[in-house]
Design a protein around this motif. Structure first.
Motif, PDB file in Angstrom:
ATOM      1  N   ARG A   1       1.095  -1.462  -0.209  1.00 56.80           N
ATOM      2  CA  ARG A   1      -0.029  -0.203   0.215  1.00 56.80           C
ATOM      3  C   ARG A   1       0.716   1.428  -0.204  1.00 56.80           C
ATOM      4  N   ARG A   2       1.520   1.137  -1.229  1.00 55.79           N
ATOM      5  CA  ARG A   2       2.683   2.831  -1.151  1.00 55.79           C
ATOM      6  C   ARG A   2       1.944   3.621  -2.377  1.00 55.79           C
ATOM      7  N   LEU A   3       1.870   4.825  -2.361  1.00 57.89           N
ATOM      8  CA  LEU A   3       1.587   5.430  -3.669  1.00 57.89           C
ATOM      9  C   LEU A   3       1.863   5.400  -4.828  1.00 57.89           C
ATOM     10  N   SER A   4       3.190   4.925  -4.968  1.00 60.70           N
ATOM     11  CA  SER A   4       3.578   4.292  -6.418  1.00 60.70           C
ATOM     12  C   SER A   4       2.923   2.742  -6.918  1.00 60.70           C
ATOM     13  N   ASN A   5       2.219   2.474  -5.448  1.00 64.01           N
ATOM     14  CA  ASN A   5       1.661   1.242  -6.652  1.00 64.01           C
ATOM     15  C   ASN A   5       0.181   1.947  -6.537  1.00 64.01           C
ATOM     16  N   TYR A   6      -0.231   2.606  -6.269  1.00 64.17           N
ATOM     17  CA  TYR A   6      -1.233   3.217  -6.307  1.00 64.17           C
ATOM     18  C   TYR A   6      -1.822   3.826  -8.305  1.00 64.17           C
ATOM     19  N   TRP A   7      -0.974   4.831  -8.023  1.00 63.76           N
ATOM     20  CA  TRP A   7      -0.268   5.774  -9.625  1.00 63.76           C
ATOM     21  C   TRP A   7      -0.206   4.655 -10.406  1.00 63.76           C
ATOM     22  N   TRP A   8       0.841   3.052 -10.729  1.00 60.92           N
ATOM     23  CA  TRP A   8       0.769   2.621 -11.204  1.00 60.92           C
ATOM     24  C   TRP A   8      -0.576   1.680 -11.653  1.00 60.92           C
ATOM     25  N   ALA A   9      -1.268   0.737 -10.492  1.00 61.41           N
ATOM     26  CA  ALA A   9      -2.118   0.829 -10.822  1.00 61.41           C
ATOM     27  C   ALA A   9      -3.059   1.555 -12.098  1.00 61.41           C
ATOM     28  N   VAL A  10      -3.967   2.185 -11.225  1.00 65.78           N
ATOM     29  CA  VAL A  10      -3.806   3.759 -12.185  1.00 65.78           C
ATOM     30  C   VAL A  10      -3.402   3.909 -13.769  1.00 65.78           C
ATOM     31  N   VAL A  11      -2.759   3.953 -13.915  1.00 60.78           N
ATOM     32  CA  VAL A  11      -1.678   4.874 -14.551  1.00 60.78           C
ATOM     33  C   VAL A  11      -1.953   3.658 -15.956  1.00 60.78           C
ATOM     34  N   VAL A  12      -2.084   1.790 -15.434  1.00 62.71           N
ATOM     35  CA  VAL A  12      -1.504   0.905 -16.125  1.00 62.71           C
ATOM     36  C   VAL A  12      -3.422   0.231 -16.805  1.00 62.71           C
ATOM     37  N   GLY A  13      -3.972   0.522 -15.530  1.00 61.52           N
ATOM     38  CA  GLY A  13      -5.537   0.351 -15.924  1.00 61.52           C
ATOM     39  C   GLY A  13      -6.351   1.499 -16.908  1.00 61.52           C
ATOM     40  N   LEU A  14      -6.044   2.965 -17.168  1.00 65.95           N
ATOM     41  CA  LEU A  14      -6.392   3.158 -18.003  1.00 65.95           C
ATOM     42  C   LEU A  14      -5.408   2.901 -19.204  1.00 65.95           C
ATOM     43  N   GLY A  15      -4.504   3.277 -19.405  1.00 67.35           N
ATOM     44  CA  GLY A  15      -3.947   2.623 -20.854  1.00 67.35           C
ATOM     45  C   GLY A  15      -4.396   1.252 -21.298  1.00 67.35           C
ATOM     46  N   GLY A  16      -4.232   0.408 -20.748  1.00 65.08           N
ATOM     47  CA  GLY A  16      -5.032  -0.906 -20.772  1.00 65.08           C
ATOM     48  C   GLY A  16      -6.478  -1.111 -21.575  1.00 65.08           C
ATOM     49  N   LEU A  17      -7.118  -0.189 -20.785  1.00 65.89           N
ATOM     50  CA  LEU A  17      -8.859   0.262 -21.140  1.00 65.89           C
ATOM     51  C   LEU A  17      -8.887   0.840 -22.370  1.00 65.89           C
ATOM     52  N   GLY A  18      -7.909   1.672 -22.667  1.00 65.95           N
ATOM     53  CA  GLY A  18      -7.766   2.584 -24.155  1.00 65.95           C
ATOM     54  C   GLY A  18      -7.176   1.773 -24.639  1.00 65.95           C
ATOM     55  N   PHE A  19      -6.071   0.925 -24.581  1.00 71.42           N
ATOM     56  CA  PHE A  19      -6.021  -0.206 -25.545  1.00 71.42           C
ATOM     57  C   PHE A  19      -7.289  -0.884 -25.837  1.00 71.42           C
ATOM     58  N   LEU A  20      -7.931  -1.809 -25.064  1.00 65.23           N
ATOM     59  CA  LEU A  20      -8.986  -2.442 -25.459  1.00 65.23           C
ATOM     60  C   LEU A  20      -9.837  -1.557 -25.964  1.00 65.23           C
ATOM     61  N   LEU A  21     -10.283  -0.607 -25.589  1.00 65.90           N
ATOM     62  CA  LEU A  21     -10.938   0.185 -26.344  1.00 65.90           C
ATOM     63  C   LEU A  21     -11.270   0.757 -27.811  1.00 65.90           C
ATOM     64  N   ALA A  22      -9.756   0.699 -27.861  1.00 64.74           N
ATOM     65  CA  ALA A  22      -8.934   0.449 -29.483  1.00 64.74           C
ATOM     66  C   ALA A  22      -9.376  -0.569 -30.416  1.00 64.74           C
TER      67      ALA A  22
END
Length: 186
Positions: free
Chosen positions: A19-40
């Motif tokens: 439960r670190r700030l960096s893990n929250y950051w990467w979970a959000v960034v990778v999730g948004l990127g993954g969603l963008g690729f899937l929608l594309a």
């Protein structure tokens, strides 16, 4: 975070897990990127634009759309994995040194399952020393270990974040003074 309580009879050191700030950051960034690729990928198949900032309907579904969709699924899977790690707080816990009960307790949260709770309890009289391990260079390592008589050394510091040398020395000195044992490795 170190807490000394009960008129100097108990020393509690909390250990941060996933439960670190960096893990929250990467979970959000990778999730948004993954969603963008899937929608594309889906947009290239259906020829219906699902992204407001791009036009992936111009992509050819085979092979570009399939690859984009695969990247999206992989990204969302990795994001889910990170969110599960954060929820489980793998590696989080505490180190408790209690003079009233004459015990040292090392507690960590592990992976879900029958061994999720990792709890090591030793008598205080088995503590031989506090060992400091410092390795500088490309992959620096700065850690504290609890040296027990006749057993292997137990790591006390969290993984993945090397402490400043002064902070490591202060923590080792305070703990060694509380336990009345020497510091090794400095």
């Amino acid at each position: 975070m170190v807490t000394e309580t009960t008129a100097g009879q108990c020393y509690l050191d909390r250990v941060q897990g996933t439960r670190r700030l960096s893990n929250y950051w990467w979970a959000v960034v990778v999730g948004l990127g993954g969603l963008g690729f899937l929608l594309a990928g889906i947009s290239s198949y259906t020829h219906l634009n699902l992204l407001p900032f791009a036009d992936p309907t111009q992509l050819i579904f085979v092979p570009q759309g399939i690859v984009m969709g695969a990247y999206g699924v992989a990204g969302l899977g990795l994001s889910l994995f990170l969110w599960l790690l954060i929820g489980w707080d793998v590696g989080g816990g505490y180190n408790e040194y209690n003079k009233q009960t004459q015990q040292v307790k090392i507690f960590r949260w592990g992976w879900p399952g029958k061994d999720r709770r990792v709890e090591l309890v030793y008598p205080l009289d088995e503590v031989q020393a506090i060992r400091v391990d410092v390795k500088d260079g490309f992959n620096p390592k700065r850690a504290l270990y609890l040296r027990l008589r006749g057993k292997r050394d137990i790591p006390l510091t969290q993984v993945g974040r090397p402490l400043a040398l002064s902070e490591l020395e202060d923590q080792a000195a305070r703990l060694a003074q509380f336990l009345a044992v020497p510091v090794e490795g400095l």
